[in-house]
Motif scaffolding. Sequence first.
Motif, PDB file in Angstrom:
ATOM      1  N   ARG A  73      65.245  11.799 122.264  1.00  0.00           N
ATOM      2  CA  ARG A  73      65.115  11.350 120.875  1.00  0.00           C
ATOM      3  C   ARG A  73      63.700  10.958 120.517  1.00  0.00           C
ATOM      4  O   ARG A  73      63.275  11.095 119.364  1.00  0.00           O
ATOM      5  CB  ARG A  73      66.060  10.163 120.650  1.00  0.00           C
ATOM      6  N   LEU A  74      62.939  10.471 121.498  1.00  0.00           N
ATOM      7  CA  LEU A  74      61.592   9.968 121.264  1.00  0.00           C
ATOM      8  C   LEU A  74      60.632  10.484 122.319  1.00  0.00           C
ATOM      9  O   LEU A  74      61.026  10.742 123.457  1.00  0.00           O
ATOM     10  CB  LEU A  74      61.580   8.431 121.311  1.00  0.00           C
ATOM     11  N   LYS A  75      59.367  10.624 121.939  1.00  0.00           N
ATOM     12  CA  LYS A  75      58.304  10.844 122.911  1.00  0.00           C
ATOM     13  C   LYS A  75      57.826   9.472 123.386  1.00  0.00           C
ATOM     14  O   LYS A  75      57.406   8.649 122.579  1.00  0.00           O
ATOM     15  CB  LYS A  75      57.146  11.627 122.287  1.00  0.00           C
ATOM     16  N   LEU A  76      57.893   9.244 124.697  1.00  0.00           N
ATOM     17  CA  LEU A  76      57.559   7.943 125.257  1.00  0.00           C
ATOM     18  C   LEU A  76      56.246   7.998 126.007  1.00  0.00           C
ATOM     19  O   LEU A  76      55.994   8.935 126.769  1.00  0.00           O
ATOM     20  CB  LEU A  76      58.670   7.472 126.199  1.00  0.00           C
ATOM     21  N   SER A  77      55.392   6.987 125.805  1.00  0.00           N
ATOM     22  CA  SER A  77      54.119   6.881 126.506  1.00  0.00           C
ATOM     23  C   SER A  77      54.048   5.538 127.211  1.00  0.00           C
ATOM     24  O   SER A  77      54.617   4.545 126.745  1.00  0.00           O
ATOM     25  CB  SER A  77      52.943   7.024 125.529  1.00  0.00           C
ATOM     26  N   PHE A  78      53.321   5.500 128.340  1.00  0.00           N
ATOM     27  CA  PHE A  78      53.240   4.296 129.152  1.00  0.00           C
ATOM     28  C   PHE A  78      51.807   4.076 129.623  1.00  0.00           C
ATOM     29  O   PHE A  78      51.050   5.029 129.806  1.00  0.00           O
ATOM     30  CB  PHE A  78      54.145   4.407 130.384  1.00  0.00           C
ATOM     31  N   ASP A  79      51.451   2.810 129.858  1.00  0.00           N
ATOM     32  CA  ASP A  79      50.155   2.457 130.439  1.00  0.00           C
ATOM     33  C   ASP A  79      50.241   2.497 131.955  1.00  0.00           C
ATOM     34  O   ASP A  79      51.150   1.895 132.532  1.00  0.00           O
ATOM     35  CB  ASP A  79      49.731   1.043 130.017  1.00  0.00           C
ATOM     36  N   GLY A  80      49.267   3.177 132.601  1.00  0.00           N
ATOM     37  CA  GLY A  80      49.161   3.155 134.046  1.00  0.00           C
ATOM     38  C   GLY A  80      50.479   3.350 134.752  1.00  0.00           C
ATOM     39  O   GLY A  80      50.864   2.587 135.630  1.00  0.00           O
ATOM     40  N   ALA A 106      58.133  10.296 130.640  1.00  0.00           N
ATOM     41  CA  ALA A 106      56.838  10.146 129.977  1.00  0.00           C
ATOM     42  C   ALA A 106      56.364  11.448 129.344  1.00  0.00           C
ATOM     43  O   ALA A 106      56.333  12.492 130.004  1.00  0.00           O
ATOM     44  CB  ALA A 106      55.796   9.647 130.977  1.00  0.00           C
ATOM     45  N   ALA A 107      55.979  11.364 128.070  1.00  0.00           N
ATOM     46  CA  ALA A 107      55.286  12.471 127.414  1.00  0.00           C
ATOM     47  C   ALA A 107      53.787  12.313 127.581  1.00  0.00           C
ATOM     48  O   ALA A 107      53.038  13.282 127.517  1.00  0.00           O
ATOM     49  CB  ALA A 107      55.649  12.518 125.933  1.00  0.00           C
ATOM     50  N   ALA A 108      53.342  11.061 127.806  1.00  0.00           N
ATOM     51  CA  ALA A 108      51.919  10.784 127.998  1.00  0.00           C
ATOM     52  C   ALA A 108      51.766   9.511 128.813  1.00  0.00           C
ATOM     53  O   ALA A 108      52.617   8.616 128.770  1.00  0.00           O
ATOM     54  CB  ALA A 108      51.206  10.648 126.655  1.00  0.00           C
ATOM     55  N   VAL A 109      50.651   9.441 129.550  1.00  0.00           N
ATOM     56  CA  VAL A 109      50.312   8.265 130.341  1.00  0.00           C
ATOM     57  C   VAL A 109      48.887   7.864 129.989  1.00  0.00           C
ATOM     58  O   VAL A 109      47.970   8.692 130.040  1.00  0.00           O
ATOM     59  CB  VAL A 109      50.421   8.546 131.856  1.00  0.00           C
ATOM     60  N   THR A 110      48.690   6.597 129.637  1.00  0.00           N
ATOM     61  CA  THR A 110      47.368   6.095 129.279  1.00  0.00           C
ATOM     62  C   THR A 110      46.887   5.107 130.335  1.00  0.00           C
ATOM     63  O   THR A 110      47.662   4.663 131.190  1.00  0.00           O
ATOM     64  CB  THR A 110      47.403   5.402 127.908  1.00  0.00           C
ATOM     65  N   ASP A 111      45.613   4.765 130.265  1.00  0.00           N
ATOM     66  CA  ASP A 111      45.043   3.759 131.163  1.00  0.00           C
ATOM     67  C   ASP A 111      45.247   4.134 132.630  1.00  0.00           C
ATOM     68  O   ASP A 111      45.547   3.291 133.468  1.00  0.00           O
ATOM     69  CB  ASP A 111      45.656   2.387 130.877  1.00  0.00           C
TER      70      ASP A 111
END
Length: 279
Positions: free
Chosen positions: A102-109, A118-123
């Motif tokens: 339902r959603l694109k999820l992104s996470f830090d580290g 995860a669609a994206a990972v930051t930090d």
Amino acid sequence: RWFDGFSARRDSSRTLQRVQASVSRMQPDTLEYENPRYCLSPRMYERFFERFFADCGERKIGEVVLGEVGRYLNSDFSQKEPINREQTAARLAQLLGAQKDRLKLSFDGANAYVLPYAAAVTDLGMTHSGYAGETAAVPFVQMVLSGSVAYSSAPINLKADKQTELLRCIASGTSPTYLLAYKNVDRLKQSAYSYYYAVDFEYLRERALEGYTYVADALAAEGSRLVAHEVLADGVTVSTFENGAEIAVNCNRTAYAQGAIRVEAQSYTVLQKEHTDGQ
């Protein structure tokens, strides 16, 4: 605060000493720790997640950055309902799995337990921990994610050696990140956010554009997954991509030359395939 839906006594984790668990960050200007933030008990994850994602649905939000959900894995040593970290990871997997389609999820580290969602990972870290016996940093996580999940660095403008950080982005195929504030930056110094000490948009705008362009130009030749990483010398590496492109990076203050490979100090070079055959 009052009436914000959170009760520290009811909703926070307990430590082994049965006190409310919290985390705190040191302020760089005073070298004192900020006011602690409570650690949410895994018992409350379902309740908070349901409220949060329901609000996202009402607002028709399609992408959500969950930040520290991917960084902190809380346990809870309460006498009534103790929960260990393995049980917490299982709860998170169930809750995140329900939102993945339902959603694109992104996470830090992001730690491994959130990567399937995860669609994206930051930090994302680009160095090793510095423990004794560790001789070189290897971008293993980047090789795992490359071609499947978008990933980006910690804010470049908050690092001491910005050129080295940009070179590490090139070596690991990582998108650079800048954290900027547009107005009233001086007020941050007198707040709990004084660790954002170099974020002025007007001052950093051109530098940020230069950094993005620098990394994008270097990685334009790769265009595919990162598949190998070789350490030639301390501070000198060669990254290989699925299409055969190879990039040599030199983070040192002196030039590197060995055989057909030559890289200027604090720079990179795109290698010709025939130069590295048989090395």
